[in-house]
Design a protein around this motif. Structure first.
Motif, mmCIF file in Angstrom:
data_model
loop_
_atom_site.group_PDB
_atom_site.id
_atom_site.type_symbol
_atom_site.label_atom_id
_atom_site.label_comp_id
_atom_site.label_asym_id
_atom_site.label_seq_id
_atom_site.Cartn_x
_atom_site.Cartn_y
_atom_site.Cartn_z
ATOM 1 N N TYR A 210 -80.922 -15.999 13.340
ATOM 2 C CA TYR A 210 -82.119 -16.750 13.701
ATOM 3 C C TYR A 210 -83.157 -16.629 12.591
ATOM 4 C CZ TYR A 210 -80.110 -16.533 18.367
ATOM 5 O OH TYR A 210 -79.268 -16.641 19.439
ATOM 6 N N SER B 240 -81.607 -21.493 14.596
ATOM 7 C CA SER B 240 -80.460 -20.605 14.450
ATOM 8 C C SER B 240 -79.361 -21.301 13.663
ATOM 9 C CB SER B 240 -79.931 -20.169 15.821
ATOM 10 O OG SER B 240 -79.436 -21.293 16.525
ATOM 11 N N LYS B 241 -78.472 -20.481 13.104
ATOM 12 C CA LYS B 241 -77.346 -20.992 12.329
ATOM 13 C C LYS B 241 -76.159 -20.079 12.575
ATOM 14 C CE LYS B 241 -75.334 -23.471 9.106
ATOM 15 N NZ LYS B 241 -74.159 -23.904 9.857
ATOM 16 N N LEU B 242 -75.024 -20.681 12.934
ATOM 17 C CA LEU B 242 -73.781 -19.932 13.047
ATOM 18 C C LEU B 242 -73.267 -19.682 11.637
ATOM 19 C CD1 LEU B 242 -71.538 -18.744 14.815
ATOM 20 C CD2 LEU B 242 -70.411 -20.970 14.706
ATOM 21 N N TRP C 113 -81.895 -24.448 6.124
ATOM 22 C CA TRP C 113 -80.986 -23.338 5.818
ATOM 23 C C TRP C 113 -80.176 -23.725 4.598
ATOM 24 C CZ3 TRP C 113 -80.179 -18.904 9.042
ATOM 25 C CH2 TRP C 113 -80.970 -18.872 10.189
ATOM 26 N N TYR D 276 -68.244 -13.991 12.409
ATOM 27 C CA TYR D 276 -68.704 -15.100 13.235
ATOM 28 C C TYR D 276 -69.900 -14.640 14.046
ATOM 29 C CZ TYR D 276 -64.440 -17.774 12.351
ATOM 30 O OH TYR D 276 -63.437 -18.484 11.759
ATOM 31 N N HIS D 277 -71.075 -14.959 13.603
ATOM 32 C CA HIS D 277 -72.251 -14.631 14.390
ATOM 33 C C HIS D 277 -73.386 -15.578 14.053
ATOM 34 C CE1 HIS D 277 -74.010 -12.482 10.920
ATOM 35 N NE2 HIS D 277 -72.825 -11.959 10.768
ATOM 36 N N LYS D 278 -74.315 -15.633 14.962
ATOM 37 C CA LYS D 278 -75.470 -16.503 14.806
ATOM 38 C C LYS D 278 -76.631 -15.676 14.280
ATOM 39 C CE LYS D 278 -76.186 -19.457 18.142
ATOM 40 N NZ LYS D 278 -76.625 -20.092 19.406
ATOM 41 N N LYS E 265 -80.870 -11.019 14.163
ATOM 42 C CA LYS E 265 -79.602 -11.192 14.872
ATOM 43 C C LYS E 265 -79.821 -11.690 16.293
ATOM 44 C CE LYS E 265 -76.631 -7.824 12.582
ATOM 45 N NZ LYS E 265 -75.780 -6.647 12.810
ATOM 46 N N ASP E 266 -81.052 -11.540 16.800
ATOM 47 C CA ASP E 266 -81.315 -11.938 18.179
ATOM 48 C C ASP E 266 -82.794 -12.269 18.350
ATOM 49 O OD1 ASP E 266 -80.736 -12.462 20.814
ATOM 50 O OD2 ASP E 266 -80.297 -10.392 21.365
#
Length: 128
Positions: free
Chosen positions: A53, A95-97, A71, A49-51, A31-32
């Motif tokens: 990694y 990263s991917k939203l 991805w 809605y989150h990114k 997540k980070d």
């Protein structure tokens, strides 16, 4: 004698380059990213809605080089990210939203510069 030494040097160089290898020594979905390391890792995440990694630690005999993170969601490529690798041991990430409606099975595949699949990781986005 010189020809023999020259032949041995050429052979040594040729086998060094022929067996150059790029591999993944660590891979995770997070997540980070904190201090260039994955944080809040897992294989299941709640929708929203989150990114996310994809963190990879790459080991290679050939540098500089690059790897590609692909991805994949429901067998469709959602993102393709080329990443530089500038030393024998290199940490990198893409990263991917993730949109709330993208629930289900995901995968990130990691390819070497030559196009060889060198690792992958599966994860799931669960409905809330």
């Amino acid at each position: 004698m010189r020809k023999l030494i020259l032949s041995l040097i050429v052979f040594a160089l040729a086998t060094t380059f022929a067996f150059a290898e790029t591999k993944v020594s660590r891979i995770s979905i997070a997540k980070d990213i904190e201090n260039r390391e994955p944080a809040k890792t897992g294989t299941e995440f709640n929708a929203g809605y989150h990114k996310l990694y994809c963190f990879t630690e790459i080991e290679t005999d050939e540098y500089p080089t690059e790897v590609t993170h692909i991805w994949i969601y429901k067998k469709n490529i959602e993102a393709e990210v080329k990443l530089n690798v500038d030393s024998p041991k290199w940490r990198t990430y893409s990263s991917k939203l993730i949109l709330p409606e993208w629930v289900g099975e995901w995968k990130v595949e990691v390819y070497s510069k030559s196009g060889k699949l060198i690792d992958s990781i599966d994860f799931t986005i669960n409905e809330q």
